[in-house]
Structure formats: structure tokens, C-alpha cells
Write an enzyme that holds these catalytic residues in place. Sequence first.
Site, PDB file in Angstrom:
ATOM      1  N   ARG A 115      42.963  47.281  -4.229  1.00 45.58           N
ATOM      2  CA  ARG A 115      43.679  46.146  -3.612  1.00 45.58           C
ATOM      3  C   ARG A 115      43.469  46.021  -2.106  1.00 45.58           C
ATOM      4  NH1 ARG A 115      48.011  47.430  -7.323  1.00 45.58           N
ATOM      5  NH2 ARG A 115      47.756  46.051  -9.120  1.00 45.58           N
ATOM      6  N   LYS A 137      34.760  35.922   6.104  1.00 50.14           N
ATOM      7  CA  LYS A 137      34.301  35.525   4.757  1.00 50.14           C
ATOM      8  C   LYS A 137      33.556  36.693   4.123  1.00 50.14           C
ATOM      9  CE  LYS A 137      33.852  30.496   5.117  1.00 50.14           C
ATOM     10  NZ  LYS A 137      32.938  29.325   5.126  1.00 50.14           N
ATOM     11  N   GLU A 179      21.343  29.556  12.458  1.00 49.30           N
ATOM     12  CA  GLU A 179      22.801  29.448  12.669  1.00 49.30           C
ATOM     13  C   GLU A 179      23.109  29.194  14.149  1.00 49.30           C
ATOM     14  OE1 GLU A 179      24.821  29.134  10.247  1.00 49.30           O
ATOM     15  OE2 GLU A 179      23.805  30.054   8.529  1.00 49.30           O
ATOM     16  N   LYS A 217      31.433  30.053  17.148  1.00 51.32           N
ATOM     17  CA  LYS A 217      31.982  30.310  15.812  1.00 51.32           C
ATOM     18  C   LYS A 217      33.388  30.886  15.913  1.00 51.32           C
ATOM     19  CE  LYS A 217      31.799  32.413  11.399  1.00 51.32           C
ATOM     20  NZ  LYS A 217      31.092  32.833  10.232  1.00 51.32           N
ATOM     21  N   GLU A 227      39.650  27.780   6.626  1.00 56.02           N
ATOM     22  CA  GLU A 227      38.839  26.595   6.345  1.00 56.02           C
ATOM     23  C   GLU A 227      39.641  25.455   5.706  1.00 56.02           C
ATOM     24  OE1 GLU A 227      34.620  27.472   5.456  1.00 56.02           O
ATOM     25  OE2 GLU A 227      34.751  25.859   3.992  1.00 56.02           O
ATOM     26  N   ARG A 231      37.174  24.269  10.339  1.00 58.66           N
ATOM     27  CA  ARG A 231      36.144  25.294  10.097  1.00 58.66           C
ATOM     28  C   ARG A 231      34.995  24.765   9.242  1.00 58.66           C
ATOM     29  NH1 ARG A 231      36.693  31.737   8.582  1.00 58.66           N
ATOM     30  NH2 ARG A 231      34.462  32.059   8.320  1.00 58.66           N
ATOM     31  N   ASN A 235      29.879  24.608   8.232  1.00 60.99           N
ATOM     32  CA  ASN A 235      29.039  24.443   7.040  1.00 60.99           C
ATOM     33  C   ASN A 235      27.988  23.360   7.232  1.00 60.99           C
ATOM     34  OD1 ASN A 235      30.495  26.363   5.563  1.00 60.99           O
ATOM     35  ND2 ASN A 235      32.066  24.855   5.056  1.00 60.99           N
ATOM     36  N   HIS A 238      24.696  23.325   5.332  1.00 57.40           N
ATOM     37  CA  HIS A 238      24.825  24.279   4.222  1.00 57.40           C
ATOM     38  C   HIS A 238      25.014  23.618   2.857  1.00 57.40           C
ATOM     39  CE1 HIS A 238      25.137  27.055   7.526  1.00 57.40           C
ATOM     40  NE2 HIS A 238      25.174  28.096   6.715  1.00 57.40           N
ATOM     41  N   HIS A 242      22.355  25.358   0.897  1.00 57.34           N
ATOM     42  CA  HIS A 242      22.703  26.313  -0.161  1.00 57.34           C
ATOM     43  C   HIS A 242      22.006  26.005  -1.482  1.00 57.34           C
ATOM     44  CE1 HIS A 242      26.575  28.401   1.502  1.00 57.34           C
ATOM     45  NE2 HIS A 242      25.471  28.949   1.914  1.00 57.34           N
ATOM     46  N   HIS A 256      17.903  32.560   4.270  1.00 62.16           N
ATOM     47  CA  HIS A 256      19.073  31.685   4.407  1.00 62.16           C
ATOM     48  C   HIS A 256      18.838  30.688   5.543  1.00 62.16           C
ATOM     49  CE1 HIS A 256      23.291  30.497   4.453  1.00 62.16           C
ATOM     50  NE2 HIS A 256      23.325  30.743   5.746  1.00 62.16           N
TER      51      HIS A 256
HETATM   52  N1  GLY Z   1      29.317  30.506   7.696  1.00 63.04           N
HETATM   53  C1  GLY Z   1      30.319  29.548   7.830  1.00 63.04           C
HETATM   54  C2  GLY Z   1      31.666  30.123   8.061  1.00 63.04           C
HETATM   55  O1  GLY Z   1      31.794  31.310   8.305  1.00 63.04           O
HETATM   56  O2  GLY Z   1      32.630  29.424   8.003  1.00 63.04           O
END
Ligand code: GLY
Length: 358
Positions: A115, A137, A179, A217, A227, A231, A235, A238, A242, A256
Amino acid sequence: MHSIIANDYELEIGSILDSSFASLLDKYSDVKKIIVSDDNTSEHCVPFLISNYDGLAEAEVVILPAGEENKSLAIVANVWELLTEYGLGRHDLIINVGGGVVTDMGGFIASCYKRGMQFINIPTSLLSMVDASIGGKTGVNLDHYKNQIGVFNDPEAVYIDPIFLSTLESNELLSGYAEMIKHGLIHSTDLFNKVIEQLDIPFELELELLKESIQVKNEVVKRDPLEGGERKILNFGHTIGHVIEGFMLGSEGMTHGHAVGIGMVFEAYLSTKKGKLSQEEFKTIESAILDVFPVPTFSNDDIQSMTALLTNDKKNKGGKILCCLLEKIGECTFDHEISEQEVTEVFLHYKNQQINLN
Ligand code: GLY
């Protein structure tokens, strides 16, 4: 050493040897430590850390198979079994040493094991330094779907030392620059121009530019950690990036950053098509990015497969495909609906350009 407070954890940029890492290890002196690495970092980066920190002398080193194709639940389950064999408890410590795959997976492994246990990120790729290791993330891919399974969870600390960049292959280094370009596009023309200029000498990355990019960032994440809104601008590039990356996982693969580079050009194209970004700024973005991240030749079947993947993107809501668009260089907005048809058209536009060129 440059120390930033990122939500409630330390984010330090500069030589790790001058950082608070030693004192953090002292705090954890009486617990077990596991270093999560991969085939590359176990050879090039972990020995440097173990030889410099007595607190790591007894640490177990877990080596993940390198590569995005291994960012899977199956590998994560293997590591959880290994941690159980080591008798790891929830008060022990995981130290992730690697690129985005390692910090995403290691963070997820730590966040779910018993946990949740504490973890530290020591990113070794540019991509992980400017993006993956910061912001909380964590997660893994599910088949072709990128980061489909995961949780938000902050590390105890992140130590960003550019010394590790010297061991990177140039395509890996460039992947991180994508990025940084994104941070420029969503933040300011000045930052965008500086990153594009830096691309001429990628291995001589200015520490100040690295810090500036990370700050972009970090500030966004601090305002919207989960997000809910703003936030989402992180993206940019992306939504389409993606699906390209996920699709390429089934063949020769693509970094990536390369996929996101193409995704940014395609999403900038849509921004112009929808009357937002000016044609002139679009051309600037297109030529700067495609110079470094060219579009491969996709067949009509490839394009169809990729647009089909769009419908399962995490950013979608109510069955709609949602995307970030640029108003101008330095200003990005989110939650714009785009159609499969529009995305198909962008792919066909670049496919036809290639045909014209040949
Ligand atoms: N890579 C995008 C974010 O961390 O929100």
C-alpha cells in the site's frame, strides 16, 4: 546546487555529491534500501552512486530490462515478488536510478507495494530529468496504450545531476529535448528559441536552461498536481505522440521524444487549421522540429490503426477525443475536441508531402 520545492518534496539540480542525498540516506540508515535500475544504468550509473555513498553499501540492486516495451505489469509483478523475497517492508526505501521507464515503473512499484512505500528518483536521462521523474506520475503501459495503469504519487526527493547525461546515446538525449521544446511552446517564445538553439550542441546543455525547463513543469504541477485542468497543457503533442509511440512499439520502436516531436507538429497543424496558431509560427515550429524528428513513412493501414488507438486516450472524456492546442508560441490551451477524421487528415498531409518529395 539549486534546490526547488516541488509540492512537498525536494527537487535538487546540480552535482548530486553536493546535494542533500547523503543526509537523506542518513535519515533512512536503519531501513533496507533497494536500487531500481535497468541494464544500462546498473552498469553506468549505479556503481558511481554505490562508490560515493556508504549508505548504499548494503543496497540490493534490481535490474529492469531496458526499453519502453518492458514497461509492463508483468515486469512490475516480478519485481514485487522479488521485493517480497527480500523481505522488504513498507518503511524501507526504493531508489530509482534511470530514465523515464525506470522512474515511472519504480515509482509505481513503490506506490503499490504494501500500500505504498517511500521512493527517491535519480533520473539519468534528459527525458526523465525534465519530465518523467518530476510531478508524481507513475505507471506502466497496457499493450499499445501508454501509461494506461498508474497512480499519482510524489517521491520523497528528486536529484537531477547532468553528469549522467554524458553516458546517453544521442537519440536518447534528443528524446529529452522534445519535452524541453514542449516547455518552450507552452511557456514562452524566449524559452522555445533557446531550446532550438541548444539543439545545435545537444551534449553541451546549459545548466541554466535545464533549470528553466524543469521550473516550467514544476510550476504547472504545483498549481494542478492531479491534472484537473491546467496540467493538461503538459500533454501538448502527446495525444497524437502517444498513438504514434504506442503503434511503433509493435515494430521497430521510436523514442518517446521523437513521437512527441511529431505529435507537437501535428497538433500545431491542427491549431492553425482551427484558426488559433498563426501560419507563420506554425512554419517556425514545423521546420525546427521536423529537422530533428522526421516523420516516417506510414501506410494507410498504419494511419488507420493509429487513429483507432486515439479513442482510448486517457485524456478523452465522454467519448470525445480531447487535445491541447497552441494559441501562439508560449500559450497553450486544453480540452479541445478533435475528430478521428481531422487526425487522419494531418497524417495524410505529411504522407502526401513525402510522396511529393520523392
Ligand atoms: N508528462 C506530462 C505530465 O507530467 O503531466
